[in-house]
Design an enzyme around this catalytic site. Structure first.
Site, short mmCIF file in Angstrom:
data_model
loop_
_atom_site.label_atom_id
_atom_site.label_comp_id
_atom_site.label_asym_id
_atom_site.label_seq_id
_atom_site.Cartn_x
_atom_site.Cartn_y
_atom_site.Cartn_z
N ARG A 174 21.34 -29.39 -25.37
CA ARG A 174 22.53 -30.45 -25.63
C ARG A 174 22.46 -31.60 -24.80
O ARG A 174 22.72 -32.79 -25.44
CB ARG A 174 23.91 -29.67 -25.54
CG ARG A 174 24.16 -28.67 -26.87
CD ARG A 174 24.95 -27.67 -26.41
NE ARG A 174 26.48 -28.00 -26.39
CZ ARG A 174 27.58 -27.39 -25.45
NH1 ARG A 174 27.17 -26.23 -25.27
NH2 ARG A 174 28.56 -28.02 -25.21
N LYS B 248 36.05 -34.00 -22.19
CA LYS B 248 36.50 -34.62 -23.55
C LYS B 248 37.77 -33.87 -23.97
O LYS B 248 38.74 -34.34 -24.09
CB LYS B 248 35.57 -35.06 -24.60
CG LYS B 248 34.26 -35.79 -23.91
CD LYS B 248 33.10 -36.12 -24.95
CE LYS B 248 32.60 -34.59 -25.60
NZ LYS B 248 31.71 -34.10 -24.71
P1 AP5 Z 1 36.01 -29.35 -21.56
O1 AP5 Z 1 37.12 -30.44 -21.76
O2 AP5 Z 1 35.96 -28.30 -22.77
O3 AP5 Z 1 34.49 -30.30 -22.13
P2 AP5 Z 1 33.92 -31.12 -23.27
O4 AP5 Z 1 33.35 -32.50 -22.78
O5 AP5 Z 1 35.01 -31.28 -24.35
O6 AP5 Z 1 32.73 -30.20 -23.58
P3 AP5 Z 1 32.23 -29.51 -24.94
O7 AP5 Z 1 31.07 -28.71 -24.52
O8 AP5 Z 1 33.30 -29.17 -25.74
O9 AP5 Z 1 31.67 -30.72 -25.66
P4 AP5 Z 1 30.51 -31.03 -26.40
O10 AP5 Z 1 30.56 -32.42 -26.83
O11 AP5 Z 1 29.05 -30.51 -26.16
O12 AP5 Z 1 30.79 -29.94 -27.65
P5 AP5 Z 1 31.57 -30.26 -29.10
O13 AP5 Z 1 32.42 -28.99 -29.48
O14 AP5 Z 1 32.13 -31.72 -29.41
O15 AP5 Z 1 35.62 -29.17 -20.34
C1 AP5 Z 1 34.58 -28.25 -19.73
C2 AP5 Z 1 35.00 -27.15 -18.63
O16 AP5 Z 1 34.96 -28.08 -17.47
C3 AP5 Z 1 36.49 -26.63 -19.05
O17 AP5 Z 1 36.38 -25.17 -18.41
C4 AP5 Z 1 37.36 -27.73 -18.22
O18 AP5 Z 1 38.38 -26.82 -17.72
C5 AP5 Z 1 36.46 -28.02 -17.10
N1 AP5 Z 1 36.79 -29.43 -16.46
C6 AP5 Z 1 37.33 -30.39 -17.31
N2 AP5 Z 1 37.42 -31.52 -16.77
C7 AP5 Z 1 37.13 -31.05 -15.38
C8 AP5 Z 1 37.34 -31.89 -14.04
N3 AP5 Z 1 37.59 -33.09 -14.11
N4 AP5 Z 1 37.18 -31.32 -13.14
C9 AP5 Z 1 36.56 -30.01 -13.12
N5 AP5 Z 1 36.47 -29.10 -14.29
C10 AP5 Z 1 36.94 -29.76 -15.37
O19 AP5 Z 1 29.99 -29.99 -30.08
C11 AP5 Z 1 29.51 -28.70 -30.29
C12 AP5 Z 1 28.16 -28.99 -31.27
O20 AP5 Z 1 28.72 -29.46 -32.43
C13 AP5 Z 1 27.25 -30.09 -30.87
O21 AP5 Z 1 26.27 -29.51 -30.25
C14 AP5 Z 1 26.71 -30.41 -32.13
O22 AP5 Z 1 25.69 -29.58 -32.59
C15 AP5 Z 1 28.13 -30.33 -33.23
N6 AP5 Z 1 28.73 -31.61 -33.39
C16 AP5 Z 1 29.96 -32.01 -32.97
N7 AP5 Z 1 30.29 -33.05 -33.21
C17 AP5 Z 1 28.96 -33.92 -33.76
C18 AP5 Z 1 28.85 -35.00 -34.15
N8 AP5 Z 1 29.88 -35.98 -34.20
N9 AP5 Z 1 27.67 -35.17 -34.88
C19 AP5 Z 1 26.69 -34.20 -34.75
N10 AP5 Z 1 26.84 -33.02 -34.61
C20 AP5 Z 1 28.26 -32.80 -33.86
#
Ligand code: AP5
Length: 201
Positions: free
Chosen positions: A147, A13
Protein backbone atom coordinates in the site's frame (compact mmCIF):
# COMPACT_ATOMS: atom_id res chain seq x y z
CA UNK A 1 -17.39 22.96 4.33
CA UNK A 2 -16.01 20.69 1.61
CA UNK A 3 -12.53 19.32 2.05
CA UNK A 4 -10.11 16.55 1.15
CA UNK A 5 -7.78 14.79 3.59
CA UNK A 6 -4.70 13.33 1.91
CA UNK A 7 -2.03 11.12 3.42
CA UNK A 8 -0.55 7.62 3.37
CA UNK A 9 -2.19 4.57 4.99
CA UNK A 10 -2.27 5.13 8.76
CA UNK A 11 -1.67 8.89 8.50
CA UNK A 12 -4.82 9.58 10.53
CA UNK A 13 -7.28 10.54 7.75
CA UNK A 14 -10.13 8.49 9.22
CA UNK A 15 -9.40 9.69 12.77
CA UNK A 16 -9.43 13.35 11.77
CA UNK A 17 -12.38 12.96 9.38
CA UNK A 18 -14.55 11.64 12.23
CA UNK A 19 -13.68 14.67 14.35
CA UNK A 20 -14.52 17.04 11.48
CA UNK A 21 -17.91 15.35 11.09
CA UNK A 22 -18.93 16.17 14.64
CA UNK A 23 -17.36 19.64 14.60
CA UNK A 24 -18.80 20.90 11.30
CA UNK A 25 -21.94 18.78 10.82
CA UNK A 26 -20.62 17.39 7.54
CA UNK A 27 -20.44 13.81 6.27
CA UNK A 28 -17.36 11.60 6.03
CA UNK A 29 -16.92 10.11 2.57
CA UNK A 30 -14.40 7.31 3.12
CA UNK A 31 -14.00 5.36 -0.11
CA UNK A 32 -12.25 2.58 1.85
CA UNK A 33 -15.31 2.22 4.13
CA UNK A 34 -17.67 2.37 1.12
CA UNK A 35 -15.71 -0.38 -0.64
CA UNK A 36 -15.54 -2.56 2.48
CA UNK A 37 -19.35 -2.20 2.84
CA UNK A 38 -19.76 -3.14 -0.85
CA UNK A 39 -17.57 -6.23 -0.39
CA UNK A 40 -19.62 -7.27 2.66
CA UNK A 41 -22.89 -6.74 0.79
CA UNK A 42 -21.61 -8.66 -2.24
CA UNK A 43 -22.51 -5.91 -4.74
CA UNK A 44 -21.00 -5.75 -8.25
CA UNK A 45 -18.53 -3.10 -7.05
CA UNK A 46 -17.69 -5.21 -4.00
CA UNK A 47 -17.05 -8.28 -6.15
CA UNK A 48 -14.68 -6.27 -8.35
CA UNK A 49 -12.89 -4.58 -5.43
CA UNK A 50 -12.39 -7.24 -2.74
CA UNK A 51 -9.34 -9.08 -4.05
CA UNK A 52 -7.71 -5.84 -5.25
CA UNK A 53 -8.02 -4.31 -1.76
CA UNK A 54 -6.65 -7.43 -0.09
CA UNK A 55 -3.56 -7.12 -2.31
CA UNK A 56 -3.14 -3.46 -1.31
CA UNK A 57 -3.62 -2.23 -4.87
CA UNK A 58 -5.97 0.49 -6.12
CA UNK A 59 -9.46 -0.19 -7.41
CA UNK A 60 -9.73 1.09 -11.03
CA UNK A 61 -10.49 4.79 -11.52
CA UNK A 62 -13.72 4.23 -13.49
CA UNK A 63 -15.22 2.22 -10.62
CA UNK A 64 -14.12 4.79 -8.06
CA UNK A 65 -15.55 7.69 -10.08
CA UNK A 66 -18.88 5.88 -10.25
CA UNK A 67 -18.83 5.21 -6.48
CA UNK A 68 -18.03 8.82 -5.55
CA UNK A 69 -20.35 10.35 -8.14
CA UNK A 70 -23.32 8.35 -6.80
CA UNK A 71 -22.38 9.23 -3.22
CA UNK A 72 -22.14 12.97 -3.98
CA UNK A 73 -25.67 12.81 -5.44
CA UNK A 74 -27.07 11.88 -2.04
CA UNK A 75 -28.84 14.60 -0.07
CA UNK A 76 -26.74 14.30 3.10
CA UNK A 77 -23.71 15.78 1.30
CA UNK A 78 -25.44 19.14 0.81
CA UNK A 79 -24.11 20.56 4.12
CA UNK A 80 -20.57 19.59 3.18
CA UNK A 81 -18.24 16.62 3.27
CA UNK A 82 -14.77 15.45 4.08
CA UNK A 83 -13.25 13.12 1.51
CA UNK A 84 -11.06 10.49 3.17
CA UNK A 85 -9.19 8.17 0.76
CA UNK A 86 -10.30 9.94 -2.41
CA UNK A 87 -8.87 11.11 -4.78
CA UNK A 88 -6.03 8.61 -4.89
CA UNK A 89 -4.78 9.17 -8.45
CA UNK A 90 -4.40 12.30 -10.55
CA UNK A 91 -7.13 10.95 -12.87
CA UNK A 92 -9.49 10.77 -9.86
CA UNK A 93 -8.53 14.35 -8.85
CA UNK A 94 -9.30 15.58 -12.37
CA UNK A 95 -12.56 13.60 -12.37
CA UNK A 96 -13.54 15.16 -9.03
CA UNK A 97 -12.84 18.64 -10.41
CA UNK A 98 -15.25 17.90 -13.27
CA UNK A 99 -17.90 16.49 -10.92
CA UNK A 100 -17.73 19.52 -8.63
CA UNK A 101 -17.74 21.96 -11.57
CA UNK A 102 -20.92 20.29 -12.88
CA UNK A 103 -22.51 20.81 -9.47
CA UNK A 104 -21.10 24.38 -9.24
CA UNK A 105 -19.30 23.51 -6.01
CA UNK A 106 -15.83 24.50 -4.80
CA UNK A 107 -13.45 22.80 -2.39
CA UNK A 108 -12.66 24.82 0.75
CA UNK A 109 -9.45 22.98 1.59
CA UNK A 110 -7.11 20.15 0.66
CA UNK A 111 -5.12 19.08 3.72
CA UNK A 112 -2.24 16.63 3.57
CA UNK A 113 -1.23 14.81 6.76
CA UNK A 114 2.52 14.32 6.59
CA UNK A 115 3.79 11.31 8.58
CA UNK A 116 7.14 9.47 8.69
CA UNK A 117 6.86 6.08 7.02
CA UNK A 118 8.40 4.31 10.04
CA UNK A 119 5.46 5.46 12.20
CA UNK A 120 2.83 4.04 9.86
CA UNK A 121 3.41 0.34 10.49
CA UNK A 122 3.23 0.87 14.27
CA UNK A 123 -0.06 2.73 13.84
CA UNK A 124 -1.59 0.13 11.57
CA UNK A 125 -0.53 -2.64 13.98
CA UNK A 126 -1.99 -0.61 16.86
CA UNK A 127 -5.29 -0.23 15.01
CA UNK A 128 -5.37 -3.97 14.26
CA UNK A 129 -4.89 -4.69 18.01
CA UNK A 130 -7.68 -2.21 18.92
CA UNK A 131 -10.04 -3.82 16.40
CA UNK A 132 -9.20 -7.41 17.32
CA UNK A 133 -12.01 -9.56 15.95
CA UNK A 134 -12.70 -7.22 13.02
CA UNK A 135 -9.19 -6.84 11.65
CA UNK A 136 -8.94 -5.62 8.04
CA UNK A 137 -7.41 -8.13 5.64
CA UNK A 138 -5.05 -5.40 4.36
CA UNK A 139 -3.77 -4.39 7.82
CA UNK A 140 -0.60 -6.46 8.00
CA UNK A 141 3.07 -5.66 7.47
CA UNK A 142 3.29 -7.26 4.02
CA UNK A 143 0.21 -5.58 2.52
CA UNK A 144 1.12 -2.27 4.15
CA UNK A 145 4.44 -2.39 2.27
CA UNK A 146 2.48 -2.76 -0.98
CA UNK A 147 0.00 0.00 0.00
CA UNK A 148 2.91 2.35 0.73
CA UNK A 149 4.54 1.58 -2.63
CA UNK A 150 1.22 2.24 -4.36
CA UNK A 151 0.87 5.45 -2.35
CA UNK A 152 4.30 6.69 -3.43
CA UNK A 153 3.70 5.86 -7.10
CA UNK A 154 0.06 6.76 -7.61
CA UNK A 155 -1.17 8.94 -4.75
CA UNK A 156 1.81 11.19 -3.91
CA UNK A 157 1.30 12.89 -7.34
CA UNK A 158 -2.19 13.92 -6.13
CA UNK A 159 -0.56 16.19 -3.52
CA UNK A 160 1.60 17.66 -6.29
CA UNK A 161 -1.57 18.20 -8.36
CA UNK A 162 -3.22 20.25 -5.59
CA UNK A 163 0.04 22.08 -4.91
CA UNK A 164 0.04 23.15 -8.56
CA UNK A 165 -3.54 24.45 -8.24
CA UNK A 166 -2.55 26.38 -5.08
CA UNK A 167 -5.03 24.43 -2.89
CA UNK A 168 -2.66 22.16 -0.92
CA UNK A 169 -2.01 22.79 2.77
CA UNK A 170 0.05 20.49 4.96
CA UNK A 171 -0.17 19.50 8.62
CA UNK A 172 2.41 17.59 10.64
CA UNK A 173 0.60 14.29 11.17
CA UNK A 174 3.29 13.13 13.63
CA UNK A 175 1.83 15.42 16.29
CA UNK A 176 -0.62 14.05 18.87
CA UNK A 177 -4.17 13.55 17.55
CA UNK A 178 -5.62 16.59 19.39
CA UNK A 179 -2.84 18.85 18.11
CA UNK A 180 -3.37 17.66 14.51
CA UNK A 181 -7.09 18.50 14.96
CA UNK A 182 -6.23 21.98 16.28
CA UNK A 183 -3.97 22.64 13.30
CA UNK A 184 -6.62 21.50 10.81
CA UNK A 185 -9.15 23.74 12.60
CA UNK A 186 -6.77 26.66 12.20
CA UNK A 187 -6.46 26.05 8.46
CA UNK A 188 -10.24 25.70 8.07
CA UNK A 189 -10.85 28.92 10.02
CA UNK A 190 -8.58 30.60 7.47
CA UNK A 191 -10.53 29.02 4.60
CA UNK A 192 -13.77 30.33 6.16
CA UNK A 193 -12.38 33.87 6.45
CA UNK A 194 -11.31 33.79 2.81
CA UNK A 195 -14.83 32.75 1.77
CA UNK A 196 -16.28 35.57 3.89
CA UNK A 197 -13.98 38.14 2.25
CA UNK A 198 -14.88 36.86 -1.21
CA UNK A 199 -18.60 36.99 -0.39
CA UNK A 200 -18.45 40.47 1.16
CA UNK A 201 -15.83 41.90 -1.21
P1 AP5 B 1 -6.45 6.12 10.76
O1 AP5 B 1 -7.15 7.39 11.11
O2 AP5 B 1 -7.27 4.87 10.70
O3 AP5 B 1 -5.57 6.28 9.44
P2 AP5 B 1 -6.00 6.40 7.92
O4 AP5 B 1 -5.14 7.45 7.32
O5 AP5 B 1 -7.48 6.56 7.80
O6 AP5 B 1 -5.51 4.97 7.43
P3 AP5 B 1 -6.18 3.85 6.53
O7 AP5 B 1 -5.29 2.64 6.67
O8 AP5 B 1 -7.63 3.64 6.86
O9 AP5 B 1 -6.05 4.51 5.15
P4 AP5 B 1 -5.89 3.88 3.78
O10 AP5 B 1 -5.87 5.11 2.97
O11 AP5 B 1 -4.76 2.96 3.57
O12 AP5 B 1 -7.15 2.90 3.70
P5 AP5 B 1 -8.57 3.04 3.01
O13 AP5 B 1 -9.55 2.43 3.91
O14 AP5 B 1 -8.79 4.44 2.51
O15 AP5 B 1 -5.26 5.94 11.85
C1 AP5 B 1 -4.51 4.75 11.91
C2 AP5 B 1 -4.13 4.47 13.38
O16 AP5 B 1 -3.25 5.50 13.84
C3 AP5 B 1 -5.33 4.47 14.34
O17 AP5 B 1 -5.18 3.45 15.29
C4 AP5 B 1 -5.27 5.86 15.01
O18 AP5 B 1 -5.79 5.86 16.31
C5 AP5 B 1 -3.78 6.15 14.99
N1 AP5 B 1 -3.48 7.59 14.84
C6 AP5 B 1 -4.12 8.47 14.01
N2 AP5 B 1 -3.59 9.70 14.14
C7 AP5 B 1 -2.58 9.59 15.03
C8 AP5 B 1 -1.63 10.52 15.59
N3 AP5 B 1 -1.63 11.81 15.22
N4 AP5 B 1 -0.74 10.07 16.47
C9 AP5 B 1 -0.73 8.75 16.88
N5 AP5 B 1 -1.62 7.83 16.40
C10 AP5 B 1 -2.52 8.24 15.49
O19 AP5 B 1 -8.37 2.15 1.68
C11 AP5 B 1 -8.27 0.75 1.73
C12 AP5 B 1 -8.17 0.17 0.32
O20 AP5 B 1 -9.36 0.51 -0.43
C13 AP5 B 1 -7.02 0.73 -0.55
O21 AP5 B 1 -5.80 0.06 -0.31
C14 AP5 B 1 -7.58 0.49 -1.97
O22 AP5 B 1 -7.45 -0.86 -2.34
C15 AP5 B 1 -9.06 0.78 -1.80
N6 AP5 B 1 -9.40 2.19 -2.10
C16 AP5 B 1 -9.94 3.10 -1.23
N7 AP5 B 1 -10.13 4.30 -1.81
C17 AP5 B 1 -9.71 4.15 -3.11
C18 AP5 B 1 -9.62 5.04 -4.21
N8 AP5 B 1 -10.00 6.33 -4.10
N9 AP5 B 1 -9.12 4.56 -5.38
C19 AP5 B 1 -8.74 3.26 -5.50
N10 AP5 B 1 -8.79 2.37 -4.48
C20 AP5 B 1 -9.27 2.80 -3.30
Amino acid sequence: MRLILLGPPGAGKGTQAQRLVSRYGIVQLSTGDMLRAAVKAGTTVGKAAGAIMDRGELVPDDIMMQVISERLDQADTTNGFVLDGFPRTVAQAEGLDRLLADKRLDLDAVVELVVDEEALLARIEGRARENAGAVRADDNAETLKKRLAVYRQQTAPVAAYYRSTGQLQTVDGMLPIDEVSRQIDGLLAGAGREEFHQASG
